[in-house]
Design an enzyme around this catalytic site. Structure first.
Site, PDB file in Angstrom:
ATOM      1  NE  ARG A  71      51.930   7.200   5.171  1.00 18.66           N
ATOM      2  CZ  ARG A  71      51.897   5.911   5.397  1.00 18.66           C
ATOM      3  NH1 ARG A  71      51.477   5.083   4.458  1.00 18.66           N
ATOM      4  NH2 ARG A  71      52.264   5.428   6.568  1.00 18.66           N
ATOM      5  N   GLY A 115      52.952  -0.955   3.251  1.00 11.56           N
ATOM      6  CA  GLY A 115      54.000  -0.528   2.323  1.00 11.56           C
ATOM      7  C   GLY A 115      55.115  -1.556   2.233  1.00 11.56           C
ATOM      8  NE  ARG A 116      57.152  -1.513   7.361  1.00 10.36           N
ATOM      9  CZ  ARG A 116      56.920  -1.467   8.657  1.00 10.36           C
ATOM     10  NH1 ARG A 116      57.709  -2.120   9.491  1.00 10.36           N
ATOM     11  NH2 ARG A 116      55.913  -0.773   9.123  1.00 10.36           N
ATOM     12  CD1 TRP A 117      52.076  -8.517   2.945  1.00  8.43           C
ATOM     13  CD2 TRP A 117      51.582  -7.571   0.960  1.00  8.43           C
ATOM     14  NE1 TRP A 117      51.421  -9.455   2.182  1.00  8.43           N
ATOM     15  CE2 TRP A 117      51.117  -8.905   0.960  1.00  8.43           C
ATOM     16  CE3 TRP A 117      51.387  -6.785  -0.168  1.00  8.43           C
ATOM     17  CZ2 TRP A 117      50.449  -9.464  -0.137  1.00  8.43           C
ATOM     18  CZ3 TRP A 117      50.735  -7.335  -1.268  1.00  8.43           C
ATOM     19  CH2 TRP A 117      50.280  -8.674  -1.235  1.00  8.43           C
ATOM     20  NE  ARG A 121      56.611   4.826  14.638  1.00  4.32           N
ATOM     21  CZ  ARG A 121      57.597   4.143  14.038  1.00  4.32           C
ATOM     22  NH1 ARG A 121      58.600   3.679  14.759  1.00  4.32           N
ATOM     23  NH2 ARG A 121      57.573   3.917  12.738  1.00  4.32           N
ATOM     24  CG  ASN A 148      48.898   8.171   7.740  1.00  8.48           C
ATOM     25  OD1 ASN A 148      48.107   7.411   8.280  1.00  8.48           O
ATOM     26  ND2 ASN A 148      50.214   8.002   7.850  1.00  8.48           N
ATOM     27  CG  HIS A 192      47.985   1.425   1.129  1.00  6.54           C
ATOM     28  ND1 HIS A 192      48.382   1.313   2.450  1.00  6.54           N
ATOM     29  CD2 HIS A 192      48.754   2.409   0.591  1.00  6.54           C
ATOM     30  CE1 HIS A 192      49.335   2.201   2.693  1.00  6.54           C
ATOM     31  NE2 HIS A 192      49.589   2.874   1.580  1.00  6.54           N
ATOM     32  CD  GLU A 225      47.849  -5.514  29.956  1.00  2.00           C
ATOM     33  OE1 GLU A 225      49.001  -5.824  29.571  1.00  2.00           O
ATOM     34  OE2 GLU A 225      47.595  -5.118  31.109  1.00  2.00           O
ATOM     35  CG  ASP A 233      52.784   0.388  10.496  1.00  2.00           C
ATOM     36  OD1 ASP A 233      52.696   0.824   9.330  1.00  2.00           O
ATOM     37  OD2 ASP A 233      53.715   0.706  11.273  1.00  2.00           O
ATOM     38  N   GLY A 234      52.235  -1.713   8.050  1.00  2.00           N
ATOM     39  CA  GLY A 234      53.081  -2.623   7.277  1.00  2.00           C
ATOM     40  C   GLY A 234      52.629  -2.890   5.855  1.00  2.00           C
TER      41      GLY A 234
HETATM   42  C1  IPE Z   1      50.179   4.713  11.915  1.00  2.00           C
HETATM   43  O1  IPE Z   1      51.018   4.152  10.974  1.00  2.00           O
HETATM   44  C2  IPE Z   1      48.904   5.140  11.274  1.00  2.00           C
HETATM   45  C3  IPE Z   1      48.065   4.079  10.729  1.00  2.00           C
HETATM   46  C4  IPE Z   1      48.260   2.811  10.835  1.00  2.00           C
HETATM   47  C5  IPE Z   1      46.890   4.543  10.050  1.00  2.00           C
HETATM   48  P1  IPE Z   1      52.203   4.998  10.301  1.00  2.00           P
HETATM   49  O2  IPE Z   1      52.929   4.057   9.424  1.00  2.00           O
HETATM   50  O3  IPE Z   1      51.659   6.223   9.679  1.00  2.00           O
HETATM   51  O4  IPE Z   1      53.066   5.411  11.570  1.00  2.00           O
HETATM   52  P2  IPE Z   1      54.580   5.907  11.678  1.00  2.00           P
HETATM   53  O5  IPE Z   1      54.693   7.115  10.802  1.00  2.00           O
HETATM   54  O6  IPE Z   1      55.441   4.799  11.192  1.00  2.00           O
HETATM   55  O7  IPE Z   1      54.775   6.199  13.134  1.00  2.00           O
HETATM   56  C1  IPE Z   2      49.758   1.234   7.190  1.00  2.01           C
HETATM   57  O1  IPE Z   2      50.753   0.785   6.341  1.00  2.01           O
HETATM   58  C2  IPE Z   2      48.639   1.923   6.459  1.00  2.01           C
HETATM   59  C3  IPE Z   2      48.574   3.369   6.660  1.00  2.01           C
HETATM   60  C4  IPE Z   2      49.312   4.086   7.472  1.00  2.01           C
HETATM   61  C5  IPE Z   2      47.584   4.097   5.884  1.00  2.01           C
HETATM   62  P1  IPE Z   2      51.975   1.696   5.931  1.00  2.01           P
HETATM   63  O2  IPE Z   2      51.661   2.354   4.642  1.00  2.01           O
HETATM   64  O3  IPE Z   2      52.351   2.615   7.030  1.00  2.01           O
HETATM   65  O4  IPE Z   2      53.104   0.596   5.715  1.00  2.01           O
HETATM   66  P2  IPE Z   2      54.656   0.734   5.998  1.00  2.01           P
HETATM   67  O5  IPE Z   2      54.823   1.189   7.406  1.00  2.01           O
HETATM   68  O6  IPE Z   2      55.178   1.748   5.024  1.00  2.01           O
HETATM   69  O7  IPE Z   2      55.181  -0.632   5.754  1.00  2.01           O
HETATM   70 MG    MG Z   3      53.678   2.473   8.523  1.00  2.00          MG
END
Ligand code: IPE
Ligand code: IPE
Ligand code: MG
Length: 246
Positions: free
Chosen positions: A70, A22-24, A193, A67, A36, A206, A19-20
Protein backbone atom coordinates in the site's frame (compact mmCIF):
# COMPACT_ATOMS: atom_id res chain seq x y z
CA UNK A 1 -19.22 -16.85 30.97
CA UNK A 2 -21.13 -17.52 27.77
CA UNK A 3 -24.58 -16.05 27.31
CA UNK A 4 -27.48 -18.29 26.44
CA UNK A 5 -27.59 -17.57 22.71
CA UNK A 6 -24.39 -19.51 22.22
CA UNK A 7 -24.70 -22.12 24.95
CA UNK A 8 -23.43 -25.52 23.97
CA UNK A 9 -22.03 -24.51 20.62
CA UNK A 10 -19.72 -21.59 21.19
CA UNK A 11 -16.78 -21.44 18.82
CA UNK A 12 -13.66 -21.73 20.91
CA UNK A 13 -11.57 -19.77 18.43
CA UNK A 14 -12.99 -17.02 16.22
CA UNK A 15 -10.73 -15.35 13.65
CA UNK A 16 -11.77 -12.14 11.94
CA UNK A 17 -10.55 -10.58 8.71
CA UNK A 18 -11.21 -6.95 9.62
CA UNK A 19 -11.93 -5.48 6.21
CA UNK A 20 -13.64 -2.34 4.94
CA UNK A 21 -11.95 0.53 6.79
CA UNK A 22 -11.07 2.26 3.53
CA UNK A 23 -14.59 2.02 2.17
CA UNK A 24 -16.03 3.22 5.49
CA UNK A 25 -13.93 6.37 5.14
CA UNK A 26 -14.64 6.83 1.44
CA UNK A 27 -18.38 6.71 2.07
CA UNK A 28 -17.90 9.72 4.35
CA UNK A 29 -15.42 11.54 2.11
CA UNK A 30 -12.75 11.06 4.75
CA UNK A 31 -9.14 9.95 4.23
CA UNK A 32 -8.60 6.18 4.45
CA UNK A 33 -6.61 6.63 7.64
CA UNK A 34 -9.74 7.88 9.43
CA UNK A 35 -11.34 4.55 8.58
CA UNK A 36 -8.38 2.73 10.08
CA UNK A 37 -8.62 4.87 13.22
CA UNK A 38 -12.30 3.97 13.53
CA UNK A 39 -11.40 0.33 12.89
CA UNK A 40 -8.88 0.34 15.72
CA UNK A 41 -11.48 1.83 18.07
CA UNK A 42 -13.70 -1.10 17.21
CA UNK A 43 -11.17 -3.68 18.34
CA UNK A 44 -11.75 -3.34 22.07
CA UNK A 45 -15.51 -3.32 21.55
CA UNK A 46 -15.26 -6.69 19.78
CA UNK A 47 -12.80 -8.07 22.34
CA UNK A 48 -15.37 -7.30 25.06
CA UNK A 49 -18.21 -8.80 23.03
CA UNK A 50 -16.17 -11.94 22.37
CA UNK A 51 -15.46 -12.32 26.09
CA UNK A 52 -19.14 -12.03 26.90
CA UNK A 53 -19.88 -14.76 24.35
CA UNK A 54 -17.34 -17.07 25.98
CA UNK A 55 -14.92 -17.13 23.04
CA UNK A 56 -11.49 -18.26 24.28
CA UNK A 57 -9.36 -17.19 21.33
CA UNK A 58 -10.05 -14.16 19.17
CA UNK A 59 -7.65 -13.67 16.28
CA UNK A 60 -7.76 -10.39 14.37
CA UNK A 61 -6.08 -9.97 10.99
CA UNK A 62 -4.60 -6.50 11.31
CA UNK A 63 -1.89 -6.33 8.65
CA UNK A 64 -0.96 -8.83 5.94
CA UNK A 65 2.43 -9.38 4.35
CA UNK A 66 0.82 -8.06 1.17
CA UNK A 67 -0.30 -4.82 2.88
CA UNK A 68 3.28 -3.45 2.64
CA UNK A 69 2.42 -2.76 -0.99
CA UNK A 70 0.00 0.00 0.00
CA UNK A 71 1.09 3.63 -0.28
CA UNK A 72 3.93 4.31 2.17
CA UNK A 73 1.93 6.97 4.01
CA UNK A 74 -0.90 4.50 4.69
CA UNK A 75 1.51 1.82 5.91
CA UNK A 76 3.18 4.38 8.14
CA UNK A 77 -0.18 5.49 9.55
CA UNK A 78 -1.15 1.87 10.25
CA UNK A 79 2.11 1.28 12.15
CA UNK A 80 1.51 4.42 14.21
CA UNK A 81 -2.06 3.33 14.90
CA UNK A 82 -0.75 0.03 16.18
CA UNK A 83 1.58 1.89 18.51
CA UNK A 84 -1.17 4.17 19.77
CA UNK A 85 -3.56 1.22 20.18
CA UNK A 86 -1.05 -0.36 22.56
CA UNK A 87 -0.39 2.94 24.30
CA UNK A 88 -4.11 3.35 24.86
CA UNK A 89 -5.19 -0.20 25.60
CA UNK A 90 -2.24 -2.24 26.90
CA UNK A 91 -3.16 -1.35 30.50
CA UNK A 92 -6.77 -2.29 29.82
CA UNK A 93 -5.72 -5.68 28.48
CA UNK A 94 -3.77 -6.28 31.69
CA UNK A 95 -6.68 -5.06 33.82
CA UNK A 96 -9.04 -7.43 32.01
CA UNK A 97 -6.50 -10.27 32.18
CA UNK A 98 -6.49 -10.71 28.43
CA UNK A 99 -3.46 -12.53 27.11
CA UNK A 100 -2.06 -10.88 23.98
CA UNK A 101 -0.29 -12.90 21.34
CA UNK A 102 0.99 -12.07 17.89
CA UNK A 103 1.28 -14.20 14.79
CA UNK A 104 3.37 -12.95 11.88
CA UNK A 105 6.88 -11.69 11.38
CA UNK A 106 7.43 -8.93 13.90
CA UNK A 107 11.07 -8.43 12.97
CA UNK A 108 10.04 -6.38 9.94
CA UNK A 109 7.98 -3.88 11.95
CA UNK A 110 9.36 -0.45 12.79
CA UNK A 111 10.81 -0.34 16.28
CA UNK A 112 8.22 2.16 17.56
CA UNK A 113 5.45 -0.40 16.89
CA UNK A 114 7.37 -3.58 17.67
CA UNK A 115 8.65 -2.60 21.11
CA UNK A 116 5.27 -1.86 22.75
CA UNK A 117 3.81 -4.92 21.07
CA UNK A 118 6.48 -7.23 22.45
CA UNK A 119 6.14 -5.60 25.84
CA UNK A 120 2.37 -6.16 25.95
CA UNK A 121 2.81 -9.78 24.85
CA UNK A 122 5.38 -10.36 27.59
CA UNK A 123 3.31 -8.61 30.28
CA UNK A 124 0.22 -10.69 29.57
CA UNK A 125 1.93 -13.99 28.71
CA UNK A 126 1.07 -15.74 31.98
CA UNK A 127 -2.64 -14.98 31.97
CA UNK A 128 -4.59 -18.20 31.42
CA UNK A 129 -6.84 -16.54 28.80
CA UNK A 130 -9.00 -15.35 27.10
CA UNK A 131 -6.48 -14.71 24.36
CA UNK A 132 -6.40 -11.92 21.82
CA UNK A 133 -4.20 -12.85 18.87
CA UNK A 134 -3.15 -10.09 16.50
CA UNK A 135 -2.07 -11.22 13.03
CA UNK A 136 0.46 -8.58 12.05
CA UNK A 137 2.72 -8.85 9.03
CA UNK A 138 1.04 -12.22 8.71
CA UNK A 139 0.80 -14.33 5.57
CA UNK A 140 -0.10 -18.01 5.52
CA UNK A 141 2.41 -18.85 2.77
CA UNK A 142 5.20 -17.08 4.65
CA UNK A 143 4.16 -18.98 7.78
CA UNK A 144 4.44 -22.29 5.95
CA UNK A 145 7.84 -21.39 4.52
CA UNK A 146 9.07 -20.36 7.98
CA UNK A 147 7.79 -23.67 9.35
CA UNK A 148 9.43 -25.71 6.58
CA UNK A 149 12.73 -23.89 7.10
CA UNK A 150 12.65 -24.54 10.86
CA UNK A 151 11.69 -28.16 10.31
CA UNK A 152 14.41 -28.70 7.68
CA UNK A 153 16.99 -27.34 10.11
CA UNK A 154 15.83 -29.85 12.73
CA UNK A 155 16.19 -32.66 10.18
CA UNK A 156 19.67 -31.43 9.21
CA UNK A 157 20.66 -31.42 12.87
CA UNK A 158 19.40 -34.99 13.24
CA UNK A 159 16.66 -34.01 15.70
CA UNK A 160 13.72 -34.84 13.42
CA UNK A 161 13.01 -37.49 10.83
CA UNK A 162 10.77 -37.09 7.76
CA UNK A 163 9.57 -40.67 8.27
CA UNK A 164 7.74 -39.77 11.45
CA UNK A 165 6.40 -36.38 10.34
CA UNK A 166 2.66 -36.06 10.87
CA UNK A 167 0.33 -33.08 10.96
CA UNK A 168 0.49 -32.97 14.74
CA UNK A 169 4.27 -32.63 14.73
CA UNK A 170 4.43 -30.29 11.70
CA UNK A 171 1.84 -27.92 13.12
CA UNK A 172 4.17 -27.24 16.03
CA UNK A 173 6.36 -25.29 13.59
CA UNK A 174 3.53 -22.90 12.69
CA UNK A 175 3.08 -19.50 14.37
CA UNK A 176 -0.12 -20.88 15.91
CA UNK A 177 1.71 -23.76 17.60
CA UNK A 178 -0.15 -23.98 20.91
CA UNK A 179 -3.47 -22.55 19.76
CA UNK A 180 -6.57 -24.46 18.69
CA UNK A 181 -7.54 -24.14 15.01
CA UNK A 182 -10.15 -21.46 14.30
CA UNK A 183 -13.69 -22.80 14.45
CA UNK A 184 -15.22 -19.75 12.81
CA UNK A 185 -13.66 -17.30 10.37
CA UNK A 186 -15.51 -14.04 9.82
CA UNK A 187 -14.75 -11.57 7.04
CA UNK A 188 -16.41 -8.19 7.11
CA UNK A 189 -17.18 -5.80 4.22
CA UNK A 190 -18.68 -8.32 1.82
CA UNK A 191 -15.49 -9.72 0.33
CA UNK A 192 -15.52 -13.50 0.12
CA UNK A 193 -11.87 -14.50 0.11
CA UNK A 194 -9.24 -15.47 2.67
CA UNK A 195 -6.43 -13.17 1.48
CA UNK A 196 -3.64 -15.46 2.71
CA UNK A 197 -5.10 -15.82 6.22
CA UNK A 198 -4.66 -19.03 8.26
CA UNK A 199 -4.93 -21.20 5.14
CA UNK A 200 -3.89 -24.44 6.85
CA UNK A 201 -5.55 -23.83 10.21
CA UNK A 202 -8.86 -23.07 8.51
CA UNK A 203 -9.12 -26.55 6.96
CA UNK A 204 -12.38 -27.22 8.83
CA UNK A 205 -13.35 -23.72 9.93
CA UNK A 206 -16.84 -22.47 9.26
CA UNK A 207 -16.85 -19.32 7.12
CA UNK A 208 -19.09 -16.34 7.74
CA UNK A 209 -19.15 -13.34 5.42
CA UNK A 210 -20.77 -10.15 6.65
CA UNK A 211 -21.57 -7.17 4.41
CA UNK A 212 -20.95 -4.81 7.34
CA UNK A 213 -17.76 -2.72 7.13
CA UNK A 214 -15.34 -3.37 10.01
CA UNK A 215 -15.78 -0.02 11.84
CA UNK A 216 -19.54 -0.74 12.01
CA UNK A 217 -19.22 -4.42 12.96
CA UNK A 218 -20.44 -4.42 16.57
CA UNK A 219 -21.17 -6.93 19.31
CA UNK A 220 -24.60 -7.69 17.85
CA UNK A 221 -22.98 -8.53 14.48
CA UNK A 222 -20.55 -10.85 16.27
CA UNK A 223 -23.44 -12.50 18.13
CA UNK A 224 -25.20 -13.04 14.77
CA UNK A 225 -22.11 -14.78 13.41
CA UNK A 226 -21.83 -16.97 16.50
CA UNK A 227 -25.53 -17.83 16.24
CA UNK A 228 -25.08 -18.82 12.59
CA UNK A 229 -22.11 -20.97 13.61
CA UNK A 230 -24.18 -22.72 16.27
CA UNK A 231 -26.65 -23.78 13.58
CA UNK A 232 -24.06 -25.31 11.28
CA UNK A 233 -23.34 -29.00 11.22
CA UNK A 234 -19.61 -29.66 11.21
CA UNK A 235 -19.08 -33.08 9.70
CA UNK A 236 -15.28 -33.35 9.43
CA UNK A 237 -15.65 -35.76 6.53
CA UNK A 238 -18.29 -37.97 8.11
CA UNK A 239 -21.94 -38.25 7.14
CA UNK A 240 -24.67 -36.35 8.92
CA UNK A 241 -26.16 -39.69 10.02
CA UNK A 242 -22.91 -40.75 11.67
CA UNK A 243 -22.87 -37.55 13.69
CA UNK A 244 -26.43 -38.03 14.88
CA UNK A 245 -25.81 -41.68 15.83
CA UNK A 246 -23.37 -40.92 18.61
C1 IPE B 1 -6.93 -8.53 4.25
O1 IPE B 1 -7.56 -7.39 3.78
C2 IPE B 1 -5.90 -8.16 5.27
C3 IPE B 1 -6.40 -7.56 6.50
C4 IPE B 1 -7.64 -7.42 6.85
C5 IPE B 1 -5.38 -7.15 7.42
P1 IPE B 1 -7.13 -6.71 2.39
O2 IPE B 1 -8.06 -5.59 2.18
O3 IPE B 1 -5.68 -6.39 2.41
O4 IPE B 1 -7.37 -7.90 1.36
P2 IPE B 1 -7.54 -7.87 -0.23
O5 IPE B 1 -6.32 -7.21 -0.78
O6 IPE B 1 -8.77 -7.09 -0.52
O7 IPE B 1 -7.67 -9.31 -0.61
C1 IPE C 1 -8.86 -3.39 6.36
O1 IPE C 1 -9.47 -2.34 5.69
C2 IPE C 1 -7.65 -2.95 7.13
C3 IPE C 1 -6.37 -3.40 6.58
C4 IPE C 1 -6.20 -4.21 5.56
C5 IPE C 1 -5.16 -2.91 7.22
P1 IPE C 1 -9.05 -1.92 4.23
O2 IPE C 1 -8.07 -0.82 4.32
O3 IPE C 1 -8.61 -3.10 3.44
O4 IPE C 1 -10.43 -1.36 3.68
P2 IPE C 1 -10.98 -1.44 2.19
O5 IPE C 1 -10.94 -2.87 1.77
O6 IPE C 1 -10.08 -0.59 1.36
O7 IPE C 1 -12.36 -0.90 2.30
MG1 MG D 1 -9.58 -4.34 2.21
Amino acid sequence: MSDDLSSGNTPRHVAIIMDGNGRWARQRNLPRVDGHRKGVENVLRIVDAANKLGIEYLTLYAFSVENWQRPAAEVDALMHLLESFLGQYAAELVEKHIRLRVIGNLAALPEHARAPLEKAVATTADFPGPTLVLAINYGARTEVLDAVRAYAREVQAGRASPDTLGWESFSRYLYTRDMPDPDLIIRTSGETRLSNFLLLQSAYAEMYFSPVLWPDFDGACLADAVRAFANRERRFGKTGEQLREK
